[in-house]
Design an enzyme around this catalytic site. Structure first.
Site, PDB file in Angstrom:
ATOM      1  N   LYS A  43      -9.901   7.074 -18.622  1.00 38.42           N
ATOM      2  CA  LYS A  43     -10.471   7.801 -19.834  1.00 38.42           C
ATOM      3  C   LYS A  43      -9.198   7.961 -20.792  1.00 38.42           C
ATOM      4  O   LYS A  43      -8.552   6.821 -20.999  1.00 38.42           O
ATOM      5  CB  LYS A  43     -11.056   8.951 -19.605  1.00 38.42           C
ATOM      6  N   TYR A  69     -18.480  16.063 -13.435  1.00 36.94           N
ATOM      7  CA  TYR A  69     -18.794  14.704 -13.506  1.00 36.94           C
ATOM      8  C   TYR A  69     -19.933  14.438 -12.355  1.00 36.94           C
ATOM      9  O   TYR A  69     -19.465  14.773 -11.356  1.00 36.94           O
ATOM     10  CB  TYR A  69     -17.271  13.885 -13.382  1.00 36.94           C
ATOM     11  N   ARG A 107       0.993  -1.318   0.113  1.00 41.21           N
ATOM     12  CA  ARG A 107      -0.050  -0.209  -0.063  1.00 41.21           C
ATOM     13  C   ARG A 107       0.655   1.371   0.040  1.00 41.21           C
ATOM     14  O   ARG A 107       0.600   2.305  -0.681  1.00 41.21           O
ATOM     15  CB  ARG A 107      -0.881  -0.222   1.170  1.00 41.21           C
ATOM     16  N   ASP A 127      -9.730  19.389 -12.674  1.00 42.63           N
ATOM     17  CA  ASP A 127      -9.858  17.793 -13.340  1.00 42.63           C
ATOM     18  C   ASP A 127      -9.580  17.792 -14.703  1.00 42.63           C
ATOM     19  O   ASP A 127     -10.352  18.436 -15.682  1.00 42.63           O
ATOM     20  CB  ASP A 127     -11.233  17.766 -13.059  1.00 42.63           C
TER      21      ASP A 127
END
Ligand SMILES: *Cc1c(COP(=O)(O)O)cnc(C)c1O
Length: 390
Positions: A204, A107, A55, A179
């Site tokens: 994306k 979004y 992690r 973003d």
């Protein structure tokens, strides 16, 4: 190659080489998938460098991050399990009582996280139309710590002035987070324009092959990076090594893909504009876009995202259910072309009056133009919409 050697090189060279070194044991040219959760320590409390637990540290992930930092003109980048996890980490820099000014047309998942999850933790949000910097300025309060925008937005392709908003945010001692999912760093680099954080749904354009859910962010400031690293380590939204490998592989062709997305997007937008069965085309690369000049001042290309209003829901359905190359699906930014009806799909959870206010009409169709051959894409649209008579 190490970042310092790469600064003078072109975007495509950096996409392929930045942060990537041959694997030291075998010389493997491709970064291995370090599919491991932990690392053997030679002595108690003495891990191998900073490799103690997956992690906290993973070499595949770190290579991806070094590459993204170079592409975004940042010093550091960080990978997450999804785009929303990356945005969540940014907001978690704040504490209860702090305030965020957010673009209203973000979004849908971002809006949902802000309104229904993070606002419950005592962080306050104001939603504004960030196209006008004065509106953003008016929403800033003494408690404002973050301005969060998206440009261009989904699906209305609103554009905000990153330079102006960076000045505003910094004047108020707040961070500006952009973003950059819709543009990709090939077309727009927010950190060069003054933003503090550039964040992505790498699902994306960054990964580009519709086979990974992922998030990325890039920053210039080392201290900010340390804080975000602490947050990611403490909250745990890390991506798996295979997903990091796939995204890194996707990034090697980002420049080539974006060039073609840009070209095909513009060609499709131009073909749709003025078509007798299309009322309106929204694409920042068209001169008819109300913010074309601003878009051109901060973007070098306009991507494959095109919105078009065909008048009614019936016509939008007939359009999107009958294309052959454009598949009916949510998401965007992959090599293959997709088509959707935002009012019924991505933005179905937005209340109808709010949708109408933003311009998300029932007849609005959103196209994610892929990298197929332009003439085939136009032929596909022509079969459904009919020929363009002029
Ligand atoms: C898809 C998307 C997100 C969310 O990313 P996930 O990877 O789906 O979590 C955030 N912002 C924009 C602009 C997006 O298109």
């Amino acid at each position: 190659m190490q970042d310092a050697d790469m600064n003078d090189m072109g975007f495509g060279t950096r996409a392929i080489h930045a942060g990537v070194t041959p694997e030291p044991v075998t010389g493997a040219i491709m970064t291995p998938i370090f599919q491991t959760s932990t690392y053997v320590q030679p002595a108690v409390g003495k891990p191998n460098g900073h490799y103690d637990y997956g992690r906290t540290a993973n070499p595949t992930r770190e290579t991806l991050e070094a590459n993204v930092a170079a592409l975004e003109s940042g010093t550091r980048a960080m990978a997450f399990a999804s785009g929303l996890a990356a945005i969540e980490a940014v907001v978690k820099l704040l504490s209860a009582g702090d305030h965020v000014v957010s673009e209203e047309n973000t979004y849908g998942g971002t809006t949902r996280m802000f309104t229904r999850v993070l606002s419950r933790l005592g962080i306050e949000f104001s939603y504004v139309d960030s196209r006008d910097p004065h509106t953003v300025a008016a929403a800033i309060r003494p408690e404002t710590k973050l301005v969060h925008v998206e440009t261009p937005t989904n699906p209305m392709m609103r554009v905000c002035d990153i330079r102006a908003l960076a000045d505003l945010a910094h004047g108020a001692d707040a961070l500006l987070c952009v973003d950059n999912t819709f543009a990709s760093p090939y077309n727009q680099r927010p950190l060069e324009l003054g933003a503090d954080i550039s964040v992505h749904s790498s699902t994306k354009y960054m990964n580009g092959h519709s086979d990974v859910i992922g998030g990325l962010l890039a920053v210039k400031d080392e201290e900010l990076w340390d804080e975000l690293m602490f947050l990611r380590k403490s909250t745990g939204a890390v991506p798996g090594p295979l997903d990091c490998f796939l995204t890194l592989r996707g990034l090697k062709t980002l420049h080539v893909r974006m060039e073609r997305h840009n070209r095909n997007g513009l060609a499709v937008a131009r073909w749709l504009e003025g078509h007798p069965n299309v009322d309106r085309v929204i694409y920042p690369g068209l001169e008819s876009h109300p913010q074309h000049a601003l878009a051109a001042s901060q973007m070098s290309g306009f991507t494959g995202m095109v919105s078009a209003d065909v008048g009614t829901l019936e016509r939008a359905k007939a359009f999107t259910e009958n294309t052959r190359l454009f598949s009916l699906a949510e998401s965007l930014g992959g090599v293959e072309s997709l088509i959707s009806v935002p009012a019924l799909m991505t933005h179905a959870s937005v209340p109808e009056d709010l949708r109408a206010e933003m311009g998300v009409t029932p007849g609005l169709v959103r196209l994610s133009v892929g990298i197929e051959d332009e003439q085939d894409l136009i032929a596909d649209l022509k079969t459904v919409l009919g020929p363009k008579d002029s």
